[in-house]
Write an enzyme that holds these catalytic residues in place. Structure first.
Site, PDB file in Angstrom:
ATOM      1  N   GLU A   1      46.329  25.371  27.918  1.00 50.50           N
ATOM      2  CA  GLU A   1      45.142  25.024  27.131  1.00 50.50           C
ATOM      3  C   GLU A   1      45.462  25.012  25.634  1.00 50.50           C
ATOM      4  OE1 GLU A   1      42.644  27.956  28.977  1.00 50.50           O
ATOM      5  OE2 GLU A   1      42.690  26.806  30.829  1.00 50.50           O
TER       6      GLU A   1
ATOM      7  N   GLY B   1      41.868  26.461  36.895  1.00 54.38           N
ATOM      8  CA  GLY B   1      40.421  26.313  36.837  1.00 54.38           C
ATOM      9  C   GLY B   1      39.860  25.254  37.771  1.00 54.38           C
TER      10      GLY B   1
ATOM     11  N   GLY C   1      42.908  33.691  35.653  1.00 60.93           N
ATOM     12  CA  GLY C   1      41.871  33.268  34.716  1.00 60.93           C
ATOM     13  C   GLY C   1      40.501  33.680  35.213  1.00 60.93           C
ATOM     14  N   GLY C   2      39.780  32.734  35.820  1.00 60.71           N
ATOM     15  CA  GLY C   2      38.386  32.948  36.216  1.00 60.71           C
ATOM     16  C   GLY C   2      38.152  34.236  36.995  1.00 60.71           C
TER      17      GLY C   2
ATOM     18  N   HIS D   1      50.175  28.755  26.553  1.00 56.53           N
ATOM     19  CA  HIS D   1      49.266  28.418  27.655  1.00 56.53           C
ATOM     20  C   HIS D   1      48.961  26.918  27.602  1.00 56.53           C
ATOM     21  CE1 HIS D   1      45.730  28.241  30.202  1.00 56.53           C
ATOM     22  NE2 HIS D   1      46.124  29.387  30.709  1.00 56.53           N
TER      23      HIS D   1
ATOM     24  N   GLU E   1      52.313  27.995  35.560  1.00 55.08           N
ATOM     25  CA  GLU E   1      50.924  27.610  35.793  1.00 55.08           C
ATOM     26  C   GLU E   1      50.829  26.084  35.860  1.00 55.08           C
ATOM     27  OE1 GLU E   1      48.011  30.872  34.420  1.00 55.08           O
ATOM     28  OE2 GLU E   1      48.498  29.674  32.657  1.00 55.08           O
TER      29      GLU E   1
ATOM     30  N   ASN F   1      43.624  36.772  32.090  1.00 56.73           N
ATOM     31  CA  ASN F   1      43.407  35.967  30.881  1.00 56.73           C
ATOM     32  C   ASN F   1      41.933  35.599  30.837  1.00 56.73           C
ATOM     33  OD1 ASN F   1      43.336  34.118  28.829  1.00 56.73           O
ATOM     34  ND2 ASN F   1      44.617  32.579  29.857  1.00 56.73           N
ATOM     35  N   TRP F   2      41.207  36.276  29.970  1.00 60.05           N
ATOM     36  CA  TRP F   2      39.754  36.055  29.912  1.00 60.05           C
ATOM     37  C   TRP F   2      39.395  34.744  29.236  1.00 60.05           C
ATOM     38  CZ3 TRP F   2      37.165  41.368  28.275  1.00 60.05           C
ATOM     39  CH2 TRP F   2      37.482  42.341  29.219  1.00 60.05           C
ATOM     40  N   LYS F   3      40.382  34.129  28.554  1.00 60.19           N
ATOM     41  CA  LYS F   3      40.131  32.895  27.795  1.00 60.19           C
ATOM     42  C   LYS F   3      38.978  33.137  26.811  1.00 60.19           C
ATOM     43  CE  LYS F   3      42.224  30.382  31.548  1.00 60.19           C
ATOM     44  NZ  LYS F   3      42.359  29.144  32.335  1.00 60.19           N
TER      45      LYS F   3
ATOM     46  N   SER G   1      44.160  29.241  39.716  1.00 60.60           N
ATOM     47  CA  SER G   1      43.202  29.465  40.802  1.00 60.60           C
ATOM     48  C   SER G   1      43.630  30.581  41.764  1.00 60.60           C
ATOM     49  CB  SER G   1      42.933  28.161  41.569  1.00 60.60           C
ATOM     50  OG  SER G   1      42.372  27.191  40.699  1.00 60.60           O
TER      51      SER G   1
END
Ligand code: 13P
Length: 249
Positions: A98, A172, A232-233, A96, A166, A9-11, A211
């Site tokens: 977010e 993150g 993610g990251g 998600h 999640e 997930n590149w966000k 993470s």
């Protein structure tokens, strides 16, 4: 055991040149050394078509990060599931945390988005997870149970839906849930899915997200009832994302 899925997930990250370079490098590694998992990348909407073109002939699938519940219409700034399918997507992330926090998305809205994804022929990656306060209050299992019941549409099947657990406090932050915490929640989700879908509930993929890094991926991916990861990251660095893909048992 379902084939694990590692989804990146590149966000809200990525411009054209670097993104095409990233997926090109990833596709070359997948072609040279096929891993023991399915792989998907979920770039921002602006990059879907060029990334789809770059992934042509690759085993890597494409996913959107969100969709509107309606098929089309007066919804400025939104993208429908049908548009994502038209751009080459196989998956779409819905619910998600977010989106739930930045846009106030409710379980009912997530459910209608997942139904829209299914109508468009997409696999819905339905996200859920408790906040830190909810975990501290001992409510983690009750929260994910409520989210699961509220967020899955009637059309749910093992083939058209993936669940991503999640925990909000692990996203993150560099803090990962412990293997015991992950196993407890995944076992609970599995019981609930089997209650709803019978034997088919065993085949619905349950991902962990929060993470996930090369250093912790092998342990998480080997845990009971974990069928992959939503990353993610670490999905923004080819070496890290590839190391996670390679960690699938
Ligand atoms: P991080 O891997 O950056 O914690 O993000 C997890 C996530 O939200 C994936 O959807």
């Amino acid at each position: 055991m379902p084939t694990p899925l590692i989804a990146g997930n590149w966000k809200m990250n990525g411009l054209l040149g670097e993104s095409i370079e990233r997926v090109g490098a990833l596709a070359a590694r997948v072609a040279a050394e096929p891993p023991h998992c399915d792989i998907a990348v979920c770039p921002p909407a602006t990059l879907l078509r060029p990334v789809a073109d770059a992934l042509n002939n690759s085993a890597i699938a494409l996913g959107g990060q969100d969709c509107h519940a309606a098929q089309a219409g007066a919804h400025t700034g939104d993208v429908s599931a049908e548009m994502l399918a038209d751009a080459g997507c196989r998956y779409v992330i819905v619910g998600h945390s977010e989106r739930r926090s930045d846009h106030g998305e409710s379980d009912a809205l997530v459910r209608s988005k997942a139904a829209a994804a299914h109508s468009a022929g997409l696999v819905a990656v339905v996200c859920l997870g408790e906040s830190e306060a909810q975990r501290d209050a001992g409510e983690a299992l009750a929260v994910v149970e409520r989210q699961l019941a509220g967020s899955l549409p009637a059309s749910v099947s093992a083939a058209d839906t993936v669940i991503a657990y999640e925990p909000v406090w692990a996203i993150g932050t560099g803090r990962t849930a412990s293997l015991d915490e992950i196993a407890e929640v995944h076992a609970h989700l599995r019981r609930l899915l089997c209650g709803r879908l019978g034997e088919e509930g065993r085949d619905l993929r349950l991902l962990y997200g929060g993470s996930v890094k090369p250093a912790n991926a092998a342990g998480i991916l080997a845990a009971d009832e974990v069928n992959g990861a939503l990353v993610g990251g670490a999905s923004l660095a080819v070496d890290d994302f590839w190391a996670i893909c390679r960690s699938c048992p």
